[in-house]
Design a protein around this motif. Sequence first.
Motif, mmCIF file in Angstrom:
data_model
loop_
_atom_site.group_PDB
_atom_site.id
_atom_site.type_symbol
_atom_site.label_atom_id
_atom_site.label_comp_id
_atom_site.label_asym_id
_atom_site.label_seq_id
_atom_site.Cartn_x
_atom_site.Cartn_y
_atom_site.Cartn_z
ATOM 1 N N LYS A 177 0.823 -1.214 0.000
ATOM 2 C CA LYS A 177 0.000 0.000 0.000
ATOM 3 C C LYS A 177 0.857 1.264 0.000
ATOM 4 O O LYS A 177 0.621 2.190 -0.763
ATOM 5 N N THR A 178 1.866 1.276 0.884
ATOM 6 C CA THR A 178 2.693 2.482 0.983
ATOM 7 C C THR A 178 3.518 2.677 -0.295
ATOM 8 O O THR A 178 3.721 3.803 -0.749
ATOM 9 N N THR A 179 3.948 1.561 -0.881
ATOM 10 C CA THR A 179 4.677 1.648 -2.150
ATOM 11 C C THR A 179 3.796 2.334 -3.197
ATOM 12 O O THR A 179 4.252 3.215 -3.940
ATOM 13 N N THR A 197 4.248 -2.082 8.981
ATOM 14 C CA THR A 197 5.282 -1.055 8.864
ATOM 15 C C THR A 197 4.648 0.305 9.110
ATOM 16 O O THR A 197 5.186 1.145 9.827
ATOM 17 N N THR A 198 3.491 0.519 8.491
ATOM 18 C CA THR A 198 2.802 1.793 8.638
ATOM 19 C C THR A 198 2.014 1.769 9.938
ATOM 20 O O THR A 198 1.143 0.935 10.125
ATOM 21 N N LYS A 199 2.377 2.687 10.833
ATOM 22 C CA LYS A 199 1.739 2.692 12.148
ATOM 23 C C LYS A 199 0.816 3.877 12.331
ATOM 24 O O LYS A 199 0.096 3.981 13.300
ATOM 25 N N LEU A 216 -4.584 8.860 1.222
ATOM 26 C CA LEU A 216 -4.297 8.399 2.582
ATOM 27 C C LEU A 216 -3.997 6.910 2.556
ATOM 28 O O LEU A 216 -4.801 6.106 2.076
ATOM 29 N N ASP A 217 -2.808 6.580 3.025
ATOM 30 C CA ASP A 217 -2.380 5.185 3.108
ATOM 31 C C ASP A 217 -2.575 4.801 4.563
ATOM 32 O O ASP A 217 -1.926 5.336 5.454
ATOM 33 N N VAL A 218 -3.518 3.912 4.804
ATOM 34 C CA VAL A 218 -3.828 3.576 6.193
ATOM 35 C C VAL A 218 -3.072 2.321 6.588
ATOM 36 O O VAL A 218 -2.734 1.497 5.745
HETATM 37 MG MG LIG Z 1 2.505 0.707 4.764
#
Ligand SMILES: [Mg+2]
Length: 312
Positions: A177-179, A197-199, A216-218
């Motif tokens: 997702k973050t990528t 990884t994403t907190k 928004l990357d949740v």
């Molecule tokens: Mg992430």
Amino acid sequence: MNFQTIPPIESSKAVLDSAFRKAREKGRQKNLKGNWLQIIRRKESLKLDIVTETITARLETILKHFPLTKDLSSFYQKLMKLTIDLSLYQKSLGAVNWARQQVRAMHGSYVSKTNRTTEREKIKHISTEFYGRVSSIVKQIDDNLKYLETVRKTMRTYPDIKEMFTICIYGFPNVGKTTLLNNLTGSTAKVAAYAFTTKEINAGYFTSNGKKIQVLDVPGTLARQDKLNNIELQAELVRTEVANLIIYVFDLSEQSGYSMQKQEQLFHKIGSVKPVFIYLAKEDITDQEKMKNFAHKHYSLKELKEKIASLA
Ligand SMILES: [Mg+2]
Ligand SMILES: Nc1nc2c(ncn2[C@@H]2O[C@H](COP(=O)(O)OP(=O)(O)OP(=O)(O)O)[C@@H](O)[C@H]2O)c(=O)[nH]1
């Protein structure tokens, strides 16, 4: 709305200590003119002014920094409802306002008492009485101040979400997702080869047809409705309240550790209240056969950008 800038809330004791300390410093002032009565009146009313100013300024700062629920978007209203005791919050702000008004009103009446009094001892006595009454008012709101400090700490975890066309990137942990966020918006949020990884909510922005778009990357969700923590709760609210459009990320390679079956289940859970576009991450490491057999319509990065431009 940025919730990071609310200053720490002091206890009643700290507010009073600082007000009385300033008044004592003012009381040492030597260069006042006039006869003894004028000087003592002037000195005492200056102290009353300083105490009042210090206390009311502190209380006004609090009132200025905490938002009123009605001024916030439905996302923040719901987030507040879920993370703090809303009625206690409102009651606490009301108590702060009450104390501010009481102290102001009392200042007016004690200054005029001082100006009507002609005996040195009586003037001193009026000041002492004023300090006592002011202390009692400020002490009465101590629990409210403590609660507002708790609220402040909770609000510090609130994301800064702007009101504009918003896309929510959604899916299991570690699927990519973050990528995708970084590729869409040029942001540089942290990407790593492990789950969660994403907190917190990552935000990126880009312009499409001259319109600013918020992405928004949740944090990767497991969507266990029964035991959502604060951040998962925020993720769910972003998806249901804020997003105009959802991009659901599938990882057909299953390198994320989540099976296709699970990913399908979560996808179906989202429903179709708002448009959902599918993006396939990790195509480069996915079996060609799997790609061919994937039944849902999906979009490449370039196609996603075109779809967004047509909707925003
Ligand atoms: Mg992430
Ligand atoms: N080969 C390949 N690896 C990818 C791709 N997209 C993501 N990855 C890798 O997959 C891992 C997870 O990527 P992230 O973007 O951090 O995944 P995430 O969904 O944000 O993960 P959480 O924040 O933990 O929920 C990282 O090691 C990425 O480098 C891709 O298209 N190809």
